[in-house]
Scaffold this motif. Sequence first.
Motif, PDB file in Angstrom:
ATOM      1  N   LYS A 112       0.887  -1.342  -0.074  1.00  0.00           N
ATOM      2  CA  LYS A 112      -0.122  -0.020  -0.003  1.00  0.00           C
ATOM      3  C   LYS A 112       0.932   1.185   0.063  1.00  0.00           C
ATOM      4  N   ASN A 138      -4.583  -1.849   6.068  1.00  0.00           N
ATOM      5  CA  ASN A 138      -3.259  -1.326   5.591  1.00  0.00           C
ATOM      6  C   ASN A 138      -3.202  -0.213   4.818  1.00  0.00           C
ATOM      7  N   TYR A 237      -2.097 -12.944  -7.926  1.00  0.00           N
ATOM      8  CA  TYR A 237      -2.342 -11.614  -7.126  1.00  0.00           C
ATOM      9  C   TYR A 237      -3.527 -11.669  -6.196  1.00  0.00           C
ATOM     10  N   GLY A 240      -8.577  -7.929  -4.095  1.00  0.00           N
ATOM     11  CA  GLY A 240      -9.774  -7.285  -3.514  1.00  0.00           C
ATOM     12  C   GLY A 240     -10.424  -6.315  -4.213  1.00  0.00           C
ATOM     13  N   GLY A 242      -8.516  -4.860  -6.822  1.00  0.00           N
ATOM     14  CA  GLY A 242      -7.816  -5.189  -7.890  1.00  0.00           C
ATOM     15  C   GLY A 242      -6.770  -4.086  -8.268  1.00  0.00           C
ATOM     16  N   VAL A 243      -6.503  -2.902  -7.238  1.00  0.00           N
ATOM     17  CA  VAL A 243      -5.812  -1.960  -7.683  1.00  0.00           C
ATOM     18  C   VAL A 243      -4.286  -2.472  -8.063  1.00  0.00           C
ATOM     19  N   GLY A 244      -3.740  -3.255  -7.451  1.00  0.00           N
ATOM     20  CA  GLY A 244      -2.303  -3.632  -7.723  1.00  0.00           C
ATOM     21  C   GLY A 244      -2.144  -4.499  -9.161  1.00  0.00           C
ATOM     22  N   THR A 378       1.744  -9.387  -0.731  1.00  0.00           N
ATOM     23  CA  THR A 378       1.570  -7.964  -0.665  1.00  0.00           C
ATOM     24  C   THR A 378       1.838  -7.318   0.852  1.00  0.00           C
TER      25      THR A 378
HETATM   26  C1  PLP Z   1      -2.329  -7.341   2.369  1.00  0.00           C
HETATM   27  C2  PLP Z   1      -3.329  -7.010   1.298  1.00  0.00           C
HETATM   28  N1  PLP Z   1      -3.247  -7.807   0.153  1.00  0.00           N
HETATM   29  C3  PLP Z   1      -4.290  -7.490  -1.031  1.00  0.00           C
HETATM   30  C4  PLP Z   1      -5.138  -6.364  -0.997  1.00  0.00           C
HETATM   31  C5  PLP Z   1      -6.242  -6.343  -2.012  1.00  0.00           C
HETATM   32  O1  PLP Z   1      -5.523  -5.187  -2.807  1.00  0.00           O
HETATM   33  P1  PLP Z   1      -6.151  -4.550  -4.254  1.00  0.00           P
HETATM   34  O2  PLP Z   1      -7.124  -3.526  -3.963  1.00  0.00           O
HETATM   35  O3  PLP Z   1      -4.902  -4.028  -4.904  1.00  0.00           O
HETATM   36  O4  PLP Z   1      -6.774  -5.755  -4.949  1.00  0.00           O
HETATM   37  C6  PLP Z   1      -5.058  -5.623   0.169  1.00  0.00           C
HETATM   38  C7  PLP Z   1      -5.936  -4.681   0.402  1.00  0.00           C
HETATM   39  O5  PLP Z   1      -6.338  -4.046   1.598  1.00  0.00           O
HETATM   40  C8  PLP Z   1      -4.325  -5.956   1.167  1.00  0.00           C
HETATM   41  O6  PLP Z   1      -4.071  -5.099   2.401  1.00  0.00           O
END
Ligand code: PLP
Length: 397
Positions: A112, A138, A237, A240, A242-244, A378
């Motif tokens: 993050k 996070n 990946y 959640g 999907g930002v990353g 992540t």
């Molecule tokens: C440790 C961790 N992994 C993955 C995600 C999901 O990330 P994204 O929103 O990029 O899909 C989060 C989001 O809160 C996270 O804290």
Amino acid sequence: METTQAFVGLECVDCGATFDAADATHRCPDCDGILDPQYEYDAIDLDRETLASRPFDSMWRYEELLPFAREAAVTMDEGATPLVECPSLADEFGVGRVLIKDEGRNPTGTFKDRGQTVAVTAATQHGASEVALASAGNAGQAAAAYAGRAGLESHVYLPSRSGFTNKAMVNVHGGDMTVVGGRIGDAGAAFEEGLAEHDDWYPLQTFVTPYRHEGKKTMLYEIVEQLDWETPDVITYPTGGGVGLIGMYKAAREFRDLGLIDELPALYAAQASGCAPIVEAFEEGRAEHEPVEHPDTICGGLEIPDPGASPWILEALRETDGGAVATDDPDILEAGVQVAKREGLEMVPSSAAAASGAWELAERGEFDGDETVVILNTGAGNKEADVLRSHLMSQGV
Ligand SMILES: Cc1ncc(COP(=O)(O)O)c(C=O)c1O
Ligand SMILES: [Zn+2]
């Protein structure tokens, strides 16, 4: 506004309208769609040698492909995380190589930080003095850290189920924290109420600010460079919002268009069965998700029942010839424990879904035997050590 040379502004992914980044700060002024930073790629002169000559010390070493210069950034040298060889997992999955991109080594222990360094830099460029967001945990911790560094006040809304470390560290960074009973949707609603009462709050919400997915692009740039310009066959990946994943998709296309790589890696969204709207939409061949009515997973970061960017996520999975895979919470926790046992690396439960998903793909026979598979870790396992430990207790250990 101090921007990089090739950064030309923001384009709405829904209606295609373009805006000057000094004027449009968040969603599309015309249709409320997501705004995406755009570059004049012909003006970017980046080759492999130039990148190799730079120290591997921060994600800002790719500043030509970011909206702001490293000099102007609110940064703690985030990124530049290791890509760790995992021979035991490679053996287990029956593939050539497995590597874990260990985002746990970031300043606040998760990926993050890559989004918040760019988003908080944008906030300073826009003259904000207070920033705000709702988060599963996070992102809120990262926002409080970067806001503190920039001398901004932060207002962070967290659901009661977010982890103790997140809550404690928002306070430690000086953030103003509101813990909302319930889940992320409840925290989001409280945040919206707060925002409505404070004209001067600058939102750091994902896909509300155009800059968080932009910062996450750098994960893919690094992976490819760390593999000596070999594109990995598969990236799993933990998805959640999907930002990353979207960031990495954009980054892979940029590197391809700049002639730095030839192919796109197959991107796989790994989710928890208790909240898997992307997996469901992918499997049913839909272009968009349907919200999950009763989301329930121990993976807080993945408990996103209504991911607004789902059309873009699904496009990324299909365009890269990737896929989507959901596994159950006990399998996810078990994967986290196994990675820690066998490889030493500590994965936060949400992220262990990416390991569990890769395991599941291997068990389904989706790998040929010579692939290079990258798993995104992540976040650092010690953020939720209690959750991992309690999985052992459920086994009587
Ligand atoms: C440790 C961790 N992994 C993955 C995600 C999901 O990330 P994204 O929103 O990029 O899909 C989060 C989001 O809160 C996270 O804290
Ligand atoms: Zn629009």
